[in-house]
Design an enzyme around this catalytic site. Structure first.
Site, PDB file in Angstrom:
ATOM      1  N   GLU A 157       0.893  -1.222   0.055  1.00 22.65           N
ATOM      2  CA  GLU A 157       0.030  -0.057   0.077  1.00 22.65           C
ATOM      3  C   GLU A 157       0.821   1.266   0.015  1.00 22.65           C
ATOM      4  O   GLU A 157       1.209   1.835  -1.023  1.00 22.65           O
ATOM      5  CB  GLU A 157      -0.982  -0.068   1.156  1.00 22.65           C
ATOM      6  N   GLU A 167      -2.545  -1.502  13.173  1.00 24.67           N
ATOM      7  CA  GLU A 167      -3.645  -1.078  12.239  1.00 24.67           C
ATOM      8  C   GLU A 167      -4.918  -1.393  12.886  1.00 24.67           C
ATOM      9  O   GLU A 167      -6.046  -0.650  13.083  1.00 24.67           O
ATOM     10  CB  GLU A 167      -3.483  -1.749  11.057  1.00 24.67           C
TER      11      GLU A 167
END
Ligand code: BGC
Length: 929
Positions: free
Chosen positions: A492, A779
């Site tokens: 990402e 996360e």
């Protein structure tokens, strides 16, 4: 005289920058004074074309004269027009309300960069072979380019500007130019490519010289995060396929003459060098046997090299990099080297970081060492690394982030190597291919990132909270790679806007984000879709008109970050540049949602991401996490409309201030009508008439954005606390509402509940992650659970800053430093430390654009001792926790009689004072009895 000194002179937020391409740059300084109540009443700036002129107090470019003003920031240069190459030397002196006049400051400088295409003589060059066609662009060897030249006179000064389509590393006479990594960094290359400027005087010699450059794919031509989303599209080459180099060096000789060395067809190029492959996500493959000693020095035979081709396709808009470059900020040694299987070494650096390893080893020619990077170890206790969360090949062949480097030995000597064109997110590295266990300092980790100055320091009596703050700061550092990334490890590493929306304020507390955000807000504007939709990430390599744009909160970041810049740095210019863009976003939402509830066009609609409803945890009630997406979206619509109105007011655009103010108020009313039930419960009725979203998040959101009528606030706060109880005293909020929950608990009289949440050690909590080895912010709250193991490997990073946004609460509440948006740029600061949670002391310091702000408290013998420092030329409102005003002293005197202190009133258990600059020592007697 001279108890006051202007220091920290900067131009466009940078110290002595070598290339400024803003025609009217802004200047700032910080006043230093030990006295209380010091305010600047006037300043004078001199800007000269030479240090000699400045020395003689001649402002031959600009003499501002004595200007009556208390501004020390955002002063716009208003002298003679500045052209490319113009050096500007400057100094400032000030006058104060105490009748002082300072001496002139130490001189500072800036230099004008190239302002127009005509300022460039260099040509874009590259390999003569055309870039490969076909669907995908294969990984390929790095081109090396070189040029020799002779300087026949002594050099006075040489400045070099350089850029690349791709990444570049430059060398002169065998030495590296600068310490910048991954230059020219990431922008929407179709709209702008950055160049960097270096002072290379010390690298040149009289006589023969050589320039060498190595290029790599980088963001320009390499694999980028989630590139698999473009169906049938390539994984690589999103901006272009052919790598290019641009260098222009101005040499000034002692005798006053000049010479320019440029990239052109006289350069030579080869792809036979040691960098066989380099990809930001996959890693670098380096074969030292292919090194060509002396290639970057004069006298090397490059007869086997080809002539460089001039790239005519490169019609590129060049801009000077406006922010601090990517640099190594820390070198880490291993804390352990284990051998879980014979010949497999797992090195633990003790810290999850973003960067690379540096090897210092001997090896037999032709043998290869492989480094595979990982954030965590397998949950089975085997000691092997866990890499499932890197998504290698998970979304099709070639997808994912391999994070693997390979080094092949040249042999016969100790070899030192670190990859130049990649970075990894890791704490552990698995090393294979060694012939035995190495000894000595054979491996180190280098953490690198965009490196603005550190702004904040935090410390308190709790080891848990100190570690939490360290984790937040590390996660921030690990995610500053030219753009603010979501994570540094898997495929990402994008400038996800929803993540920075919520982290912008803590980011400003941690580091001086002004220059970094100056660059990134431009990236955001560059990739705004034609209809006003903001991208979900910026830069956006996959066409924001087609996909991944227009999402609630993610898009609203395009409004929030410029506003944070205004609040923290007093940056009015960013609002000027950004206003139309921000307004277009709000207009876009409004156009598609004329009834003011954001029901239509929410695109990928992520909502309050990774909230409690996504936890895979036993024993917690379901349906307690998410606030319905429509409620979430409408709240952000209201928030952005109100910020656009505030921006308009700052810019003196009163009609628009009124227009968007009315819109914001109308959305607020529509919100209350649609989602707030007569009894004050918040939620959305589903078709069966059930109320959805009666969650912590819903109340936190409505309170944080001031959506409720005053009389409903207390009830909403109470319900928010009940929802915490219903969730067993834990957090069920997601990315965006966690910090809202913390701030609103404190703001609404439930500070102890906020402390309880931050002190929790059972899951879900920050404490749980720390007690399970976290050195960065995860996360997911449940990224790893004892007994259960890791969450879904498809999305489970251990280095995402969003829920680290609690750092904002720690600065605001524990240390008590709060910017005041009415008087931005810390012209006025609200100091409101609110001890609690069993802490016995805390201290912090914030290097504001106006100067250092400090706050330190401790509880001793039942009394609260509080020391605060307000920078010169600033004022503060201080809340001293106290039973009654009479119990407060300053410097041993009743506080209201102390110099520079004015008592205002008692508010919610605090005595409130107005303070001028200076350091104050308060004591609140009997506070903690
Ligand atoms: C990223 C997030 C991002 C999100 C959008 C994820 O894969 O890592 O942090 O904001 O996608 O929902």
């Amino acid at each position: 005289m001279a108890d006051v000194v202007p220091t920290r002179l900067r131009c466009e937020y940078l110290t002595n920058p070598l290339a400024i391409d803003t025609p009217q740059p802004r200047l700032s300084w910080v006043l230093q004074s030990g006295d209380r109540g010091v305010r600047q009443t006037a300043y004078q700036i001199l800007v000269a074309a030479s240090p000699e002129a400045l020395n003689k107090d001649r402002g031959d470019l600009w003499d501002s004269g004595k200007v009556a003003s208390d501004e020390s920031n955002q002063i716009v240069y208003a002298g003679k027009p500045l052209r490319f190459g113009q050096p500007a030397w400057w100094k400032v002196r000030v006058w104060t309300n105490k009748g002082q006049a300072s001496d002139w400051s130490e001189p500072a400088s800036w230099r004008m960069g190239k302002l127009a295409p005509a300022d460039w003589n260099a040509k874009w060059i590259g390999s003569p072979e055309p870039a490969p066609g076909g669907k995908d662009l294969p990984q390929r060897p790095s081109p090396m380019l070189r040029k020799e030249f002779t300087l026949d006179k002594p050099v006075k000064r040489a400045l070099m500007s350089a850029s690349a389509l791709g990444l570049y590393e430059l060398r002169i006479n065998g030495k590296r130019v600068g310490d910048q990594l991954l230059a020219p960094e990431w922008t929407n290359y179709k709209k702008r490519v950055q160049y960097q400027t270096y002072d290379v005087t010390g690298l040149l010699r009289s006589g023969a010289n050589a320039l060498g450059a190595t290029l790599a794919d980088g963001w320009y031509a390499g694999k980028l995060g989630i590139s698999f989303i473009v169906k049938d599209g390539p994984l690589r080459g999103h901006y272009g396929r052919r790598l290019g180099l641009l260098v222009e060096m101005q040499v000034k000789f002692e005798d006053g003459t000049t010479r320019t060395i440029i990239t052109d067809e006289s350069w030579k190029v080869t792809t036979e060098g040691p960098v066989r492959r380099a990809c930001l996500l996959d890693g670098e493959v380096y074969d030292a046997r292919r090194e060509m000693p002396g290639w970057d020095e004069p006298g090397f035979s490059d007869s086997a090299w080809a002539a460089a081709a001039v790239l005519d396709e490169a019609k590129v808009h060049l801009v000077a990099q406006p922010n601090e470059p990517i640099r190594v900020s820390q070198v880490l040694k291993p804390v352990a080297v284990n051998e879980p299987k014979p010949g497999v070494y797992v090195v633990d650096f003790g810290q999850n970081l973003a960067g690379r390893c540096r090897l210092r080893l001997r090896g037999e020619a032709g043998t290869t060492v492989t480094l595979r990077h990982a954030e965590v170890l397998q949950a089975d206790g085997s000691g092997m690394i866990y890499r499932d969360n890197l998504r290698i090949n998970a979304n099709g062949p070639g997808t994912g982030a391999l994070q693997e480097d390979q080094y092949t030995f040249r042999g016969g000597m100790e070899e030192t190597w670190a990859p130049a064109f990649t970075y990894h997110g890791f704490r552990y590295v698995e090393v294979t291919g060694l012939t035995g266990r190495p000894s000595g300092e054979w491996i180190q980790a280098e953490a690198f990132h965009s490196a603005p100055p550190i702004a904040g320091r935090f410390e308190c009596s709790s080891d848990l909270l100190n570690r939490l703050m360290q984790n937040i700061v590390w996660t921030h550092r690990d995610n500053m790679h030219s753009v603010p990334t979501d994570c540094p490890q898997r495929d990402e590493r994008l400038g996800w806007m929803g993540d920075m929306l919520v982290f912008a304020q803590p980011a400003c507390f941690n580091m001086d984000m002004a220059a970094f955000f100056t660059k990134w807000t431009q990236d955001i504007r560059d990739d705004q879709a034609d209809d006003g939709r903001y991208p979900d990430f910026a830069p956006h390599p996959y066409d924001p008109n087609a996909r991944f744009s227009g999402v609630p909160a993610w898009g609203d970041c395009g409004v929030v970050v410029p506003w944070r810049m205004y609040v923290n740095y007093g940056d009015r210019r960013v609002l000027e540049k950004h206003f139309d863009s921000a307004r277009r976003w709000v207009d876009y939402i409004h156009r598609h949602n004329p009834d003011l509830l954001w029901k239509n066009r929410r695109h990928n609609d992520y909502g309050d991401w990774l909230n409690g409803d996504t936890f895979k945890l036993e024993g917690f009630p379901k349906g307690q996490g998410e606030v319905p997406k429509e409620i979430f979206a409408t709240a952000f619509f209201q928030h952005s409309a109100s910020l656009v109105s505030k921006m308009a007011a700052v810019l003196g655009r009163s009609a628009e201030a009124r227009q968007y103010g009315e819109l914001a108020e109308a959305i607020r009313q529509a919100f209350v009508k649609a989602y707030v039930m007569p009894d004050g419960t918040i939620g959305l009725k589903d078709p069966q008439g059930r109320l959805l979203g009666h969650t912590q998040s819903a109340y936190a959101l409505a309170l944080a954005f001031d959506l409720l009528p005053d009389q409903q606030r207390a009830g909403a706060a109470q319900r928010m606390v009940e929802r915490i109880d219903a969730y067993k005293g834990h957090i069920s909020t997601g990315f965006h509402t966690t910090i809202m929950l913390m701030n609103e608990l404190t703001r609404n009289g439930y500070n102890e509940v906020a402390y309880k949440l931050i002190n929790n050690r059972t899951i879900p909590s920050w404490g749980y992650t720390i007690e399970h080895g976290a050195t960065t912010i995860w996360e997911r709250w449940d990224g790893y659970v004892e007994g259960r193991g890791y969450q879904d490997p498809g999305m489970n990073s251990f280095c995402h800053y969003a829920i680290g946004s609690v750092g904002e609460w720690m600065y605001r509440t524990i240390i008590g430093i709060n910017p005041d948006e009415q008087q931005p740029g810390y012209r006025h600061v609200i100091l409101r430390p609110q001890p609690g949670g069993g802490l016995t002391w805390a201290r912090g310091k914030y290097e504001s654009i106006r100067g250092p702000i400090a706050s330190e408290w401790k509880i001793q013998d039942g009394n609260l001792l509080l020391t605060v420092t307000v920078p010169a030329n600033a004022t503060a409102t201080l809340y001293v926790p106290a039973a009654e005003a009479k119990a407060v002293t300053e410097g041993g005197k009743p506080a209201d009689q102390a110099e520079g202190v004015t008592f205002v009133k008692m508010v919610d258990g605090a005595a409130v004072y107005e303070l001028g600059s200076g350091t104050y020592r308060f004591e609140s007697r009997g506070y903690a009895r």
